[in-house]
Write a protein that holds these residues in place. Structure first.
Motif, PDB file in Angstrom:
ATOM      1  N   VAL A 252      18.161  38.351  -6.925  1.00  0.00           N
ATOM      2  CA  VAL A 252      17.224  39.462  -6.740  1.00  0.00           C
ATOM      3  C   VAL A 252      16.505  39.323  -5.403  1.00  0.00           C
ATOM      4  CG1 VAL A 252      15.051  40.449  -7.572  1.00  0.00           C
ATOM      5  CG2 VAL A 252      16.897  39.968  -9.186  1.00  0.00           C
ATOM      6  N   GLN A 253      16.009  38.137  -5.107  1.00  0.00           N
ATOM      7  CA  GLN A 253      15.317  37.899  -3.846  1.00  0.00           C
ATOM      8  C   GLN A 253      16.238  38.165  -2.654  1.00  0.00           C
ATOM      9  OE1 GLN A 253      13.900  33.880  -4.137  1.00  0.00           O
ATOM     10  NE2 GLN A 253      12.367  34.355  -5.690  1.00  0.00           N
ATOM     11  N   GLN A 254      17.475  37.765  -2.791  1.00  0.00           N
ATOM     12  CA  GLN A 254      18.434  37.967  -1.706  1.00  0.00           C
ATOM     13  C   GLN A 254      18.658  39.460  -1.439  1.00  0.00           C
ATOM     14  OE1 GLN A 254      22.264  36.233  -2.510  1.00  0.00           O
ATOM     15  NE2 GLN A 254      23.238  37.193  -0.765  1.00  0.00           N
ATOM     16  N   GLN A 255      18.868  40.235  -2.500  1.00  0.00           N
ATOM     17  CA  GLN A 255      19.116  41.670  -2.332  1.00  0.00           C
ATOM     18  C   GLN A 255      17.918  42.374  -1.690  1.00  0.00           C
ATOM     19  OE1 GLN A 255      21.301  43.474  -5.989  1.00  0.00           O
ATOM     20  NE2 GLN A 255      20.373  41.598  -6.735  1.00  0.00           N
ATOM     21  N   ILE A 256      16.733  42.071  -2.204  1.00  0.00           N
ATOM     22  CA  ILE A 256      15.537  42.734  -1.684  1.00  0.00           C
ATOM     23  C   ILE A 256      15.238  42.259  -0.269  1.00  0.00           C
ATOM     24  CG2 ILE A 256      13.045  43.009  -1.997  1.00  0.00           C
ATOM     25  CD1 ILE A 256      13.528  42.810  -5.016  1.00  0.00           C
ATOM     26  N   GLY A 257      15.370  40.954  -0.035  1.00  0.00           N
ATOM     27  CA  GLY A 257      15.054  40.415   1.280  1.00  0.00           C
ATOM     28  C   GLY A 257      15.937  40.985   2.372  1.00  0.00           C
ATOM     29  N   GLN A 258      17.227  41.088   2.102  1.00  0.00           N
ATOM     30  CA  GLN A 258      18.146  41.615   3.118  1.00  0.00           C
ATOM     31  C   GLN A 258      17.822  43.063   3.468  1.00  0.00           C
ATOM     32  OE1 GLN A 258      22.027  40.943   1.419  1.00  0.00           O
ATOM     33  NE2 GLN A 258      22.157  38.844   2.160  1.00  0.00           N
ATOM     34  N   ARG A 259      17.580  43.883   2.456  1.00  0.00           N
ATOM     35  CA  ARG A 259      17.300  45.290   2.732  1.00  0.00           C
ATOM     36  C   ARG A 259      15.906  45.447   3.354  1.00  0.00           C
ATOM     37  NH1 ARG A 259      19.746  49.954   1.163  1.00  0.00           N
ATOM     38  NH2 ARG A 259      21.556  48.559   1.180  1.00  0.00           N
ATOM     39  N   LEU A 260      14.963  44.613   2.945  1.00  0.00           N
ATOM     40  CA  LEU A 260      13.610  44.715   3.490  1.00  0.00           C
ATOM     41  C   LEU A 260      13.606  44.441   4.987  1.00  0.00           C
ATOM     42  CD1 LEU A 260      10.585  45.065   3.182  1.00  0.00           C
ATOM     43  CD2 LEU A 260      10.424  42.659   2.475  1.00  0.00           C
ATOM     44  N   VAL A 261      14.358  43.454   5.432  1.00  0.00           N
ATOM     45  CA  VAL A 261      14.441  43.147   6.861  1.00  0.00           C
ATOM     46  C   VAL A 261      14.984  44.350   7.630  1.00  0.00           C
ATOM     47  CG1 VAL A 261      15.615  41.729   8.589  1.00  0.00           C
ATOM     48  CG2 VAL A 261      14.638  40.662   6.549  1.00  0.00           C
ATOM     49  N   GLN A 262      16.006  44.984   7.089  1.00  0.00           N
ATOM     50  CA  GLN A 262      16.593  46.157   7.750  1.00  0.00           C
ATOM     51  C   GLN A 262      15.590  47.306   7.825  1.00  0.00           C
ATOM     52  OE1 GLN A 262      20.039  46.963   5.363  1.00  0.00           O
ATOM     53  NE2 GLN A 262      21.162  45.147   6.030  1.00  0.00           N
ATOM     54  N   VAL A 263      14.872  47.535   6.738  1.00  0.00           N
ATOM     55  CA  VAL A 263      13.904  48.638   6.700  1.00  0.00           C
ATOM     56  C   VAL A 263      12.756  48.379   7.668  1.00  0.00           C
ATOM     57  CG1 VAL A 263      12.192  49.788   5.248  1.00  0.00           C
ATOM     58  CG2 VAL A 263      14.487  49.352   4.357  1.00  0.00           C
ATOM     59  N   ILE A 264      12.255  47.153   7.695  1.00  0.00           N
ATOM     60  CA  ILE A 264      11.160  46.825   8.621  1.00  0.00           C
ATOM     61  C   ILE A 264      11.597  47.064  10.059  1.00  0.00           C
ATOM     62  CG2 ILE A 264       9.796  44.916   9.570  1.00  0.00           C
ATOM     63  CD1 ILE A 264       9.602  43.785   6.753  1.00  0.00           C
ATOM     64  N   GLN A 265      12.809  46.623  10.389  1.00  0.00           N
ATOM     65  CA  GLN A 265      13.306  46.818  11.747  1.00  0.00           C
ATOM     66  C   GLN A 265      13.391  48.303  12.093  1.00  0.00           C
ATOM     67  OE1 GLN A 265      17.025  44.884  12.528  1.00  0.00           O
ATOM     68  NE2 GLN A 265      17.257  45.763  14.566  1.00  0.00           N
ATOM     69  N   THR A 266      13.900  49.108  11.169  1.00  0.00           N
ATOM     70  CA  THR A 266      14.041  50.543  11.429  1.00  0.00           C
ATOM     71  C   THR A 266      12.682  51.213  11.606  1.00  0.00           C
ATOM     72  OG1 THR A 266      16.110  50.640  10.176  1.00  0.00           O
ATOM     73  CG2 THR A 266      14.927  52.707  10.505  1.00  0.00           C
ATOM     74  N   VAL A 267      11.760  50.948  10.696  1.00  0.00           N
ATOM     75  CA  VAL A 267      10.435  51.581  10.771  1.00  0.00           C
ATOM     76  C   VAL A 267       9.688  51.124  12.015  1.00  0.00           C
ATOM     77  CG1 VAL A 267       8.197  51.812   9.632  1.00  0.00           C
ATOM     78  CG2 VAL A 267      10.300  51.872   8.273  1.00  0.00           C
ATOM     79  N   ALA A 268       9.787  49.834  12.332  1.00  0.00           N
ATOM     80  CA  ALA A 268       9.099  49.318  13.513  1.00  0.00           C
ATOM     81  C   ALA A 268       9.624  49.986  14.779  1.00  0.00           C
ATOM     82  CB  ALA A 268       9.264  47.806  13.594  1.00  0.00           C
ATOM     83  N   GLN A 269      10.922  50.132  14.868  1.00  0.00           N
ATOM     84  CA  GLN A 269      11.501  50.782  16.038  1.00  0.00           C
ATOM     85  C   GLN A 269      11.099  52.245  16.114  1.00  0.00           C
ATOM     86  OE1 GLN A 269      15.684  49.991  15.558  1.00  0.00           O
ATOM     87  NE2 GLN A 269      15.587  47.996  16.584  1.00  0.00           N
TER      88      GLN A 269
END
Length: 204
Positions: free
Chosen positions: A124-141
């Motif tokens: 569960v942590q792996q699934q959420i962590g991977q997608r969270l990193v992608q979302v943070i990068q997109t929103v930050a950009q």
């Protein structure tokens, strides 16, 4: 001939690297994310935590049901050992060994399920962590940020630089749920035959 000291070597290294440092870095625009809040409040996080807690409760109930009958037997053995002044006879020693074997059997039965529960939580942590990193990068950009940091690692941040709400909304849309059952582990491969050995002959 004079030898170079460590200080002289360091000075030469800095001199050689000086042109690289001459290039000015752009002003950083920092975005702050409250990752603790996201991992607590995201839709997939809440659902997964509820299901993992249910798995934990089920395992605890199974353990109590398995261990319960042994508690009475354990109390009886303690009383018998005390009555024997700590010197159990052969018959009592046999009862103790049988009791210990039962304990080991229960532990062996529960261990795979405990390991599976741990693997489920990690998955569960792996699934959420991977997608969270992608979302943070997109929103930050999208916000023009060149750096995103966790709010827990800052002493202060102005509300204007926080993108937690936007990240939480984007994560809920991108990952509404996750699997709480980790994939089965692959069986270990058979060891390769040692060099110089011949395969066993087969019958014809």
């Amino acid at each position: 001939m004079r030898t170079l000291t460590h200080a002289a070597v360091a000075a030469l290294a800095l001199t050689a690297a000086a042109p690289a440092f001459a290039q000015a870095l752009p002003d950083a625009k920092i975005a702050v994310v409250d990752s603790d809040r996201i991992l607590r409040d995201c839709t997939a996080c809440r659902a997964a935590n509820t299901q993992l807690q249910a798995q934990q409760t089920q395992l605890e109930t199974q353990a109590r049901n398995a261990v319960g009958p042994l508690q009475t037997e354990e109390a009886a053995l303690r009383t018998a050992v005390q009555a024997a002044n700590g010197n159990p006879d052969a018959a009592l020693q046999g009862r103790i060994r049988t009791f210990q074997q039962k304990q080991q059997q229960i532990q062996q039965q529960l261990q795979p399920q405990e390991q599976q529960l741990q693997r489920n939580a990690q998955y569960v942590q792996q699934q959420i962590g991977q997608r969270l990193v992608q979302v943070i990068q997109t929103v930050a950009q999208q916000r023009g940020a060149t750096l995103a940091v966790s709010k827990g690692s800052t002493f202060y941040n102005a509300p204007a630089v926080e993108i937690t709400d936007a990240v939480l909304t984007a994560l809920n849309a991108a990952l509404p749920n996750v699997s709480v059952t980790a994939p089965a582990q692959a069986a270990p491969a058979a060891p390769a035959p040692a060099a110089g050995t011949r395969p066993a002959p087969t019958g014809r």
